[in-house]
Design a protein around this motif. Structure first.
Motif, mmCIF file in Angstrom:
data_model
loop_
_atom_site.group_PDB
_atom_site.id
_atom_site.type_symbol
_atom_site.label_atom_id
_atom_site.label_comp_id
_atom_site.label_asym_id
_atom_site.label_seq_id
_atom_site.Cartn_x
_atom_site.Cartn_y
_atom_site.Cartn_z
ATOM 1 N N LEU A 172 53.287 -9.954 -18.427
ATOM 2 C CA LEU A 172 52.030 -9.617 -19.098
ATOM 3 C C LEU A 172 51.388 -8.384 -18.456
ATOM 4 C CD1 LEU A 172 49.795 -10.153 -21.120
ATOM 5 C CD2 LEU A 172 48.824 -11.825 -19.517
ATOM 6 N N VAL A 173 51.366 -8.323 -17.128
ATOM 7 C CA VAL A 173 50.779 -7.156 -16.444
ATOM 8 C C VAL A 173 51.507 -5.881 -16.875
ATOM 9 C CG1 VAL A 173 50.480 -6.016 -14.202
ATOM 10 C CG2 VAL A 173 49.908 -8.440 -14.456
ATOM 11 N N ARG A 174 52.826 -5.959 -16.891
ATOM 12 C CA ARG A 174 53.603 -4.767 -17.265
ATOM 13 C C ARG A 174 53.264 -4.336 -18.688
ATOM 14 N NH1 ARG A 174 58.313 -4.027 -19.872
ATOM 15 N NH2 ARG A 174 58.668 -6.257 -20.037
ATOM 16 N N ARG A 175 53.155 -5.299 -19.593
ATOM 17 C CA ARG A 175 52.849 -4.951 -20.991
ATOM 18 C C ARG A 175 51.450 -4.371 -21.126
ATOM 19 N NH1 ARG A 175 56.595 -6.892 -24.501
ATOM 20 N NH2 ARG A 175 58.118 -8.340 -23.586
ATOM 21 N N LEU A 176 50.496 -4.874 -20.322
ATOM 22 C CA LEU A 176 49.136 -4.342 -20.375
ATOM 23 C C LEU A 176 49.088 -2.886 -19.914
ATOM 24 C CD1 LEU A 176 47.064 -7.352 -18.982
ATOM 25 C CD2 LEU A 176 46.957 -6.428 -21.299
ATOM 26 N N ALA A 177 50.001 -2.521 -19.017
ATOM 27 C CA ALA A 177 49.996 -1.163 -18.465
ATOM 28 C C ALA A 177 50.775 -0.179 -19.328
ATOM 29 C CB ALA A 177 50.576 -1.184 -17.051
ATOM 30 N N GLU A 178 51.355 -0.662 -20.411
ATOM 31 C CA GLU A 178 52.157 0.200 -21.284
ATOM 32 C C GLU A 178 51.526 0.274 -22.675
ATOM 33 O OE1 GLU A 178 56.488 -0.989 -19.257
ATOM 34 O OE2 GLU A 178 55.910 -1.803 -21.200
ATOM 35 N N GLU A 179 52.054 1.178 -23.517
ATOM 36 C CA GLU A 179 51.613 1.203 -24.915
ATOM 37 C C GLU A 179 52.211 -0.003 -25.647
ATOM 38 O OE1 GLU A 179 49.369 3.197 -25.504
ATOM 39 O OE2 GLU A 179 49.596 4.683 -23.949
ATOM 40 N N PRO A 180 51.522 -0.515 -26.625
ATOM 41 C CA PRO A 180 50.263 -0.083 -27.227
ATOM 42 C C PRO A 180 49.001 -0.603 -26.519
ATOM 43 C CG PRO A 180 51.093 -1.959 -28.450
ATOM 44 C CD PRO A 180 52.114 -1.668 -27.376
ATOM 45 N N ALA A 181 49.183 -1.489 -25.509
ATOM 46 C CA ALA A 181 47.999 -2.097 -24.900
ATOM 47 C C ALA A 181 47.099 -1.048 -24.241
ATOM 48 C CB ALA A 181 48.419 -3.155 -23.888
ATOM 49 N N ARG A 182 47.692 -0.039 -23.598
ATOM 50 C CA ARG A 182 46.871 0.971 -22.934
ATOM 51 C C ARG A 182 45.992 1.715 -23.942
ATOM 52 N NH1 ARG A 182 47.948 2.666 -17.575
ATOM 53 N NH2 ARG A 182 46.837 4.595 -18.003
ATOM 54 N N GLN A 183 46.539 2.028 -25.079
ATOM 55 C CA GLN A 183 45.782 2.725 -26.103
ATOM 56 C C GLN A 183 44.656 1.833 -26.635
ATOM 57 O OE1 GLN A 183 45.370 5.689 -27.154
ATOM 58 N NE2 GLN A 183 44.008 5.106 -28.838
ATOM 59 N N VAL A 184 44.970 0.545 -26.806
ATOM 60 C CA VAL A 184 43.944 -0.391 -27.266
ATOM 61 C C VAL A 184 42.813 -0.460 -26.255
ATOM 62 C CG1 VAL A 184 43.485 -2.823 -27.724
ATOM 63 C CG2 VAL A 184 45.520 -1.732 -28.703
ATOM 64 N N PHE A 185 43.152 -0.517 -24.965
ATOM 65 C CA PHE A 185 42.133 -0.566 -23.919
ATOM 66 C C PHE A 185 41.271 0.683 -23.964
ATOM 67 C CE2 PHE A 185 40.521 -2.306 -19.963
ATOM 68 C CZ PHE A 185 40.062 -1.201 -19.276
ATOM 69 N N ARG A 186 41.907 1.855 -24.066
ATOM 70 C CA ARG A 186 41.154 3.124 -24.088
ATOM 71 C C ARG A 186 40.225 3.181 -25.288
ATOM 72 N NH1 ARG A 186 45.829 5.845 -22.500
ATOM 73 N NH2 ARG A 186 46.370 6.372 -24.647
ATOM 74 N N ALA A 187 40.746 2.783 -26.437
ATOM 75 C CA ALA A 187 39.929 2.824 -27.658
ATOM 76 C C ALA A 187 38.748 1.878 -27.542
ATOM 77 C CB ALA A 187 40.791 2.468 -28.871
ATOM 78 N N CYS A 188 38.962 0.739 -26.920
ATOM 79 C CA CYS A 188 37.891 -0.244 -26.753
ATOM 80 C C CYS A 188 36.797 0.318 -25.846
ATOM 81 C CB CYS A 188 38.464 -1.538 -26.181
ATOM 82 S SG CYS A 188 37.214 -2.723 -25.657
ATOM 83 N N VAL A 189 37.206 0.959 -24.751
ATOM 84 C CA VAL A 189 36.215 1.526 -23.833
ATOM 85 C C VAL A 189 35.392 2.580 -24.541
ATOM 86 C CG1 VAL A 189 35.921 2.877 -21.722
ATOM 87 C CG2 VAL A 189 37.562 0.991 -21.776
ATOM 88 N N GLY A 190 36.082 3.404 -25.343
ATOM 89 C CA GLY A 190 35.367 4.387 -26.149
ATOM 90 C C GLY A 190 34.840 5.562 -25.365
ATOM 91 N N ALA A 191 35.461 5.870 -24.244
ATOM 92 C CA ALA A 191 34.979 7.001 -23.443
ATOM 93 C C ALA A 191 35.347 8.296 -24.136
ATOM 94 C CB ALA A 191 35.586 6.953 -22.048
ATOM 95 N N PRO A 192 34.486 9.325 -23.975
ATOM 96 C CA PRO A 192 34.811 10.611 -24.588
ATOM 97 C C PRO A 192 35.986 11.256 -23.878
ATOM 98 C CG PRO A 192 32.883 10.834 -23.193
ATOM 99 C CD PRO A 192 33.234 9.378 -23.212
ATOM 100 N N GLU A 193 36.777 12.026 -24.599
ATOM 101 C CA GLU A 193 37.860 12.763 -23.986
ATOM 102 C C GLU A 193 37.302 13.958 -23.229
ATOM 103 O OE1 GLU A 193 40.742 10.151 -25.304
ATOM 104 O OE2 GLU A 193 40.928 11.833 -23.938
ATOM 105 N N PRO A 194 37.900 14.507 -22.174
ATOM 106 C CA PRO A 194 39.100 13.941 -21.569
ATOM 107 C C PRO A 194 38.775 12.706 -20.736
ATOM 108 C CG PRO A 194 38.367 15.825 -20.308
ATOM 109 C CD PRO A 194 37.457 15.733 -21.496
ATOM 110 N N VAL A 195 39.655 11.732 -20.766
ATOM 111 C CA VAL A 195 39.463 10.515 -20.002
ATOM 112 C C VAL A 195 39.665 10.814 -18.530
ATOM 113 C CG1 VAL A 195 40.335 8.185 -19.639
ATOM 114 C CG2 VAL A 195 40.279 9.149 -21.941
ATOM 115 N N ALA A 196 38.754 10.290 -17.734
ATOM 116 C CA ALA A 196 38.862 10.495 -16.293
ATOM 117 C C ALA A 196 40.175 9.913 -15.788
ATOM 118 C CB ALA A 196 37.684 9.823 -15.604
#
Lengths: 343, 182
Positions: A148-172
């Protein structure tokens, strides 16, 4: 192979769709991350080998959790103390700090904003929270938890996490610039060092010679899992000799390798081994990821101290946590190596 | 000719102090009072041990609560094989604030930190710090050593008691501190 991949290869996964009841994995995430971890888990846990649930709580409390997710600062003691397996730790993404409309001057994680960026009035100059996931030492299903940890650190989960956070680009980003191969050198001798008596009694990684040479820290498991580093304790320091001065140039010249999380480091420089040390950087976050290495790092520029060169560096613990209340045997910034070279 | 009594006294040795003072007044002279011993100047160095007041003042540019914040501490020598040192705690049984300073007399330097709970000042605000304290130890008279004026370089934050860390601000800077016996 990454550390996580090596461990995964050694652990057996049940076949998807096996007749037996699927194990249930519990993910405990700190409140700043829980909402977006929930969405990322839903995107990641699709293999059918296990079910998942996500709860908000203290990731330092690993009981009842298979995976914990917290910021570098939150997880330092948990990882170094062995309550979560540092070899399984992976980054999921970052969450910036913001000041919200109508609030006090206190900064909060962006994920605390009810309406996302619409509520934000400013972004303080502050290191973003880094969501780190790791397998709990008390997990009843460590192989599945690592999957599960490995899958969370890969796509598509990483993209889902980023989209959820909603930070403006560029992401820190907390991935540092690569080392410049062939043009770097390392500290060659220890001139002086000091650990307070309290830290000497409680820490086990007290050998200053281990900060010399190239970075070689690792987690080898067992009761004393770390090798190749010196823990600086509460406010301790080590003074190293570079052999010959490092000269200021464009960009940063000095890289301190620090192990496990992002314990802050303070750096001073001088051309005299005993005196004249000038502050180069104060309590700098030393958790930038170094691809290919176990240790993280932080960079320093002699120009910030107004120095044109320096032969001696004093690396000082910037965490400065009360020794008598600490919970690990590796308190303080953990120094793996000191490297100089143009970057 | 009879000697003037004042002259006689001037030659007399071992006369009582009070008598000499009275006679000097009667003779029209300003009393020759023994000068009081000058206040002893602080001497560099000394032993840091016992009950102290740790006072902290935030750097002006930080915009943190103004004024000095006070914390009672207990200090004791804590030498290592390599260096003399001392330790100071707010509560030896469960410290919220701990100072560990290397001591090369008269200079002291080391880490001063609080736990996540912070520590409540006598003035009613709660403080968090993770900083390097540095200063010169000096001793007045026969008392223990003190640090009358030191630099506290690093992180400092304040909040009302019960509020989150840094609710009144947080700042990395060169703040000021003193460590005086109480």
């Amino acid at each position: 192979m990454t550390r996580a991949a090596l461990l995964l290869a050694s652990l057996a996964l049940p076949a998807p769709g096996a007749a037996e009841e699927r194990p249930a994995l519990t993910v405990r995430a700190s409140p700043a991350f829980a909402p977006c971890v929930r969405e990322a888990v839903a995107a990641a846990a699709g293999v059918g080998a296990y079910t998942t649930s996500v709860e908000a709580g203290r990731p330092s409390d690993v009981s009842g959790a298979d995976v914990v997710v917290g910021d570098d600062d939150e997880l330092t003691a948990t990882l170094e103390g062995g309550r979560a397996d540092v070899r399984t730790a992976l980054d999921l993404g970052t969450v910036p700090w913001v000041v919200l409309r109508g609030a006090t001057r206190e900064a909060v994680p962006l994920t605390a904003a009810a309406h996302g960026l619409r509520d934000v009035v400013s972004f303080p100059d502050r290191r973003p929270l880094v969501a780190v996931a790791a397998v709990s030492s008390l997990s009843g299903h460590p192989g599945l938890a690592l999957d599960l940890v490995r899958r969370l650190a890969e796509e598509p989960a990483r993209q889902v996490f980023r989209a959820c956070v909603g930070a403006p680009e560029p992401v820190a980003s907390i991935v540092g610039t690569p080392r410049v191969a062939g043009s770097v050198r390392y500290a060659v001798a220890v001139v002086d060092w000091w650990l307070p008596a309290c830290s000497l009694e409680r820490n086990v990684y007290n050998d200053p010679s281990l900060v010399l040479g190239p970075p070689d820290a690792a987690n080898v498991g067992g009761a004393r899992p770390f090798r190749g580093m010196m823990s600086l304790g509460q406010g301790g320091h080590v003074v190293v000799d570079l052999g010959q001065p490092v000269v200021d140039g464009p960009g940063t010249e000095i890289r301190v390798y620090q192990t496990t999380s992002g314990e802050p480091v303070t750096l001073y420089a001088s051309n005299d081994p005993r005196s004249g040390f000038v502050l180069v950087g104060l309590q700098r976050f030393c958790g930038f990821r170094t691809p290919g290495l176990f240790s993280n790092h932080c960079d320093f520029d002699l120009a910030d101290a107004g120095l044109s060169s320096a032969r001696y560096l004093r690396i000082e613990d910037g965490e400065i946590y009360p020794c008598l209340r600490a919970g690990t045997n590796s308190e303080g910034a953990d120094i793996d190596a000191v490297e100089v070279g143009q970057r | 000719m009879r000697r003037h009594p004042c002259a006689d006294h001037a030659r007399r040795s071992g006369g009582a102090l009070i008598g000499a003072l009275l006679l000097a007044g009667a003779c029209g002279h300003q009393p020759v009072l023994p000068l009081p011993s000058p206040s002893p100047s602080p001497r560099p160095g000394g032993t840091l041990e016992g009950a102290y007041l740790f006072r902290v003042e935030a750097a002006a540019e930080c915009g943190l609560p103004a004024g000095t914040f006070t914390f009672p501490l207990t200090a004791a020598p804590a030498p290592t094989p390599r260096h003399p040192a001392f330790q100071a705690l707010d509560d030896p049984s469960l410290p919220l604030l701990q100072a560990e300073l290397q001591y090369g007399a008269p200079e002291a330097r080391g880490g001063i930190g609080t736990t996540e709970e912070g520590v409540l000042s006598r003035e009613g605000l709660r403080m968090w710090t993770r900083a390097i304290g540095a200063g010169t130890v000096s001793t007045e008279g026969t008392g223990p050593g003190e640090i009358p004026a030191g630099a506290l370089t690093g992180y400092l934050a304040f909040a009302p008691d019960g509020a989150a860390e840094g609710a009144l601000g947080a700042c990395f800077a060169a703040h000021r501190f003193s460590l005086r016996r109480r």
